[in-house]
Design an enzyme around this catalytic site. Sequence first.
Site, PDB file in Angstrom:
ATOM      1  N   GLY A   1     -29.599  62.418  27.496  1.00  0.00           N
ATOM      2  CA  GLY A   1     -28.452  61.737  28.067  1.00  0.00           C
ATOM      3  C   GLY A   1     -28.845  60.427  28.696  1.00  0.00           C
ATOM      4  O   GLY A   1     -29.958  59.934  28.516  1.00  0.00           O
ATOM      5  N   HIS A   2     -27.902  59.870  29.457  1.00  0.00           N
ATOM      6  CA  HIS A   2     -28.121  58.577  30.099  1.00  0.00           C
ATOM      7  C   HIS A   2     -28.332  58.716  31.598  1.00  0.00           C
ATOM      8  O   HIS A   2     -28.214  57.742  32.335  1.00  0.00           O
ATOM      9  CB  HIS A   2     -26.939  57.643  29.823  1.00  0.00           C
ATOM     10  CG  HIS A   2     -26.796  57.271  28.386  1.00  0.00           C
ATOM     11  ND1 HIS A   2     -25.750  56.492  27.912  1.00  0.00           N
ATOM     12  CD2 HIS A   2     -27.544  57.572  27.296  1.00  0.00           C
ATOM     13  CE1 HIS A   2     -25.866  56.343  26.600  1.00  0.00           C
ATOM     14  NE2 HIS A   2     -26.950  56.990  26.212  1.00  0.00           N
ATOM     15  N   GLY A   3     -28.606  59.931  32.058  1.00  0.00           N
ATOM     16  CA  GLY A   3     -28.926  60.138  33.455  1.00  0.00           C
ATOM     17  C   GLY A   3     -27.700  60.303  34.330  1.00  0.00           C
ATOM     18  O   GLY A   3     -26.612  60.654  33.875  1.00  0.00           O
TER      19      GLY A   3
END
EC number: 3.2.1.15
Length: 433
Positions: free
Chosen positions: A288-290
Amino acid sequence: MARCSGSLAIFLCVLLMLTSCQALGSNIDDGYGHEDGSFQSNSLIKLNNEDDVLTLKSSDRPTTESSTVSVSNFGAKGDGKTDDTQAFKKAWKKACSTNGVTTFLIPKGKTYLLKSTRFRGPCKSLRSFQILGTLSASTKRSDYSNDKNHWLILEDINNLSIDGGSAGIVDGNGKIWWQNSCKIDKSKPCTKAPTALTLYNLENLNVKNLRVRDAQQIQISIEKCNNVNVKNVKITAPGDSPNTDGIHIVATKNIQISNSDIGTGDDCISIEDGSQNVQIKDLTCGPGHGISIGSLGDDNAKAYVSGVNVDGATLSETDNGVRIKTYQGGSGTAKNIKFQNIRMENVKNPIIIDQNYCDKDKCEQQESAVQVNNVVYRNIKGTSATDVAIMFNCSEKYPCQGIVLENVNIKGGKASCENVNVKDKGSVSPKCP
């Protein structure tokens, strides 16, 4: 008894009978068990004047008993092929209008195929929404022609618990949508895709033990809610699935997310305008992107986020770690934010503030920005997958203020710091130049 004859004798006999009845009545238990003779029966006694017969009528007082409304009792097949949308709507109407503590039940062991469906309140006494089986989204894009933004919506309900039990699944079947996304195929036009589960305008909400996978776009969106507790939620989608944020928070106050595992194609958790007092504990994130606050201030809008506390998280192989992103031209504040006790494993941008965020083809320098202040990074350790472990790309006119790095040790990258006031505490590596 002696036979009565003559007027005087008849009168004396009647008097004797009345006296006997009164004496007898004084010794009869009235069945109420109260010395004052108060009436506490659950039934009402009614005298029928036509035949002078006593009859009983049931009380119309509301019941406090609990009840369960199962979709199976309203025609839902649960075979994964039959459209069960109408059966769910009928069951919902019944559950929402029932007196007494009510549970809306989606039984275990079956797969229910649904089109876009709205579960709207307010409800009389609905307290539990149990997803024990699998909810499967229709893969026909035409089934969302009336609402291209949502698949399942629960709205305008207070004091609700959404429970996935041990096997409950919300499956967005998003592949057909990802294939037609402009982010995957640039020859395709950029169009909307449904959010799998939207929780809108709910107060005192509990979400637990839920499994959400392969959303068409956002997996769970929590919007305009107050007092929310999300616990033991697992969210999954491929790392390359576009815009499939795990939990998206908008205009929501007093929310806690704990003991959850999110791996998806966009932000594990995204926090946007109007959100206050957001508590995130014991989160596992990746792919994911955090964890992202923002984006804020797009299209020159005002945006306000405050009181975000991430305490305990592990991020693995994500594109970002903990991120604050704001558009140029916006205004407002992102303040009183704390990221602590976090482990980064091969994360590309472990710590990042970007006040110059832009996702358009052409971006120009603008005069205003969302002010970022009072942000603490404490006890953060791990490794960076790029040569920049810490990046503060702040606005020249609205620099980031009150930024604290305390016991931060991220290996494999340097710090890039522009227009920022940073205070170091304890051991910090890398440090801003």
